[in-house]
Scaffold this active site. Structure first.
Site, PDB file in Angstrom:
ATOM      1  N   ARG A  40       0.824  -1.227   0.000  1.00 25.07           N
ATOM      2  CA  ARG A  40       0.000   0.000   0.000  1.00 25.07           C
ATOM      3  C   ARG A  40       0.849   1.265   0.000  1.00 25.07           C
ATOM      4  O   ARG A  40       0.437   2.293  -0.550  1.00 25.07           O
ATOM      5  CB  ARG A  40      -0.955  -0.025   1.201  1.00 25.07           C
ATOM      6  N   ILE A  66      -7.348   7.453  -1.176  1.00 25.72           N
ATOM      7  CA  ILE A  66      -7.205   6.000  -1.294  1.00 25.72           C
ATOM      8  C   ILE A  66      -8.071   5.472  -0.154  1.00 25.72           C
ATOM      9  O   ILE A  66      -7.988   5.976   0.977  1.00 25.72           O
ATOM     10  CB  ILE A  66      -5.721   5.555  -1.179  1.00 25.72           C
ATOM     11  N   SER A  67      -8.934   4.495  -0.436  1.00 32.85           N
ATOM     12  CA  SER A  67      -9.920   4.066   0.558  1.00 32.85           C
ATOM     13  C   SER A  67      -9.266   3.360   1.737  1.00 32.85           C
ATOM     14  O   SER A  67      -8.137   2.862   1.648  1.00 32.85           O
ATOM     15  CB  SER A  67     -10.939   3.119  -0.092  1.00 32.85           C
ATOM     16  N   GLN A  68     -10.026   3.278   2.812  1.00 32.62           N
ATOM     17  CA  GLN A  68      -9.591   2.550   4.010  1.00 32.62           C
ATOM     18  C   GLN A  68      -9.373   1.071   3.637  1.00 32.62           C
ATOM     19  O   GLN A  68     -10.232   0.470   2.973  1.00 32.62           O
ATOM     20  CB  GLN A  68     -10.693   2.671   5.061  1.00 32.62           C
ATOM     21  N   PRO A  69      -8.261   0.466   4.052  1.00 35.38           N
ATOM     22  CA  PRO A  69      -7.982  -0.925   3.675  1.00 35.38           C
ATOM     23  C   PRO A  69      -9.088  -1.908   4.060  1.00 35.38           C
ATOM     24  O   PRO A  69      -9.399  -2.830   3.300  1.00 35.38           O
ATOM     25  CB  PRO A  69      -6.690  -1.245   4.434  1.00 35.38           C
TER      26      PRO A  69
END
Ligand code: SAM
Length: 221
Positions: A40, A66-69
């Protein structure tokens, strides 16, 4: 290393709590393996690299994230990807979700409305050795009709209503996973296409995504 391990444990725990909540089985191990395999930190701006393994969204420029994992893992799992699938992603952003998907399926088509983000993501994915993807600039509301039908579609920006072109471009039995609603009031939905363009919809949880933008808004009521 420690932050990364912690993030992976958190994802596993949080996705499984959500899955139990919605009555779905355990998190697909292949999805977890894909999350583990994608670095990431390569997908975030240099100055935010120390936070790359926090389980939260991060700014990537142009007002986007960038979205939350955890959300990436959950949406990927809800899509139910299998190795021969052709998947469409709307909202390439950093390219991270596309990279995760590319580990799981045959081909990923990904569309981004912000030209600079689209170019950066495509260059990044190429540099990192991902080959089974095609990226383009455009309004993903309209999908990618030339490559349809898809085995699954994932939308990573919130749409106020279900985009009809995306339903048309799904195979029967395939799923569209998307955040539906307006700012501060969105639900993550899993929509399954039935015969005759009919759909089954299921709400999974409340979420907070950036809105779907683009020229389609000019034609919306
Ligand atoms: N999937 C991304 C990732 O892994 O980094 C995160 C995406 S971010 C939450 C949402 C993205 O959707 C933004 O990059 C935004 O520019 C893009 N977007 C918004 N509206 C769009 C549209 N109509 N078509 C394509 N992309 C769109």
């Amino acid at each position: 290393m420690r932050a990364r391990r912690q993030m992976l444990q958190e994802i596993q725990r949080e996705v499984e709590i959500t899955q139990r909540w919605i009555g779905k089985g355990a998190l697909d191990e292949r999805v977890m393996e894909a999350i583990k395999a994608v670095p990431r930190y390569e997908f975030v701006p240099d100055e935010l690299r120390p936070y790359a393994y926090d389980n939260g969204p991060l700014a990537i420029g142009h007002g986007q994230t960038i979205s939350q994992p955890y959300i990436v893992a959950l949406m990927t799992d809800l899509l139910g990807p299998t190795p021969n699938d052709i998947i469409l992603e709307v909202g390439t952003g950093s390219g991270y979700q596309a990279a995760v998907l590319s580990k799981l399926v045959k081909k990923v088509y990904t569309i981004e409305v912000v030209e600079e983000l689209a170019q950066q993501a495509a260059a990044r994915l190429q540099r990192l050795g991902y080959t089974n993807f095609e990226a383009r600039v455009g309004d993903g509301y309209f999908g990618w009709p030339e490559q349809a039908p898809f085995d699954g579609i994932i939308v990573t920006a919130a749409a106020p209503s279900i985009p009809a072109p995306l339903i048309e471009q799904l195979k029967v039995g395939a799923r569209l996973v998307l955040p539906l609603g307006v700012v501060f009031n969105q639900e993550l939905m899993v929509i399954e296409k039935k015969e005759n363009n009919e759909i089954d919809t299921r709400s999974v949880l409340r979420v907070s995504f950036v809105p779907l933008t683009g020229e389609h808004q000019e034609h919306s009521p």
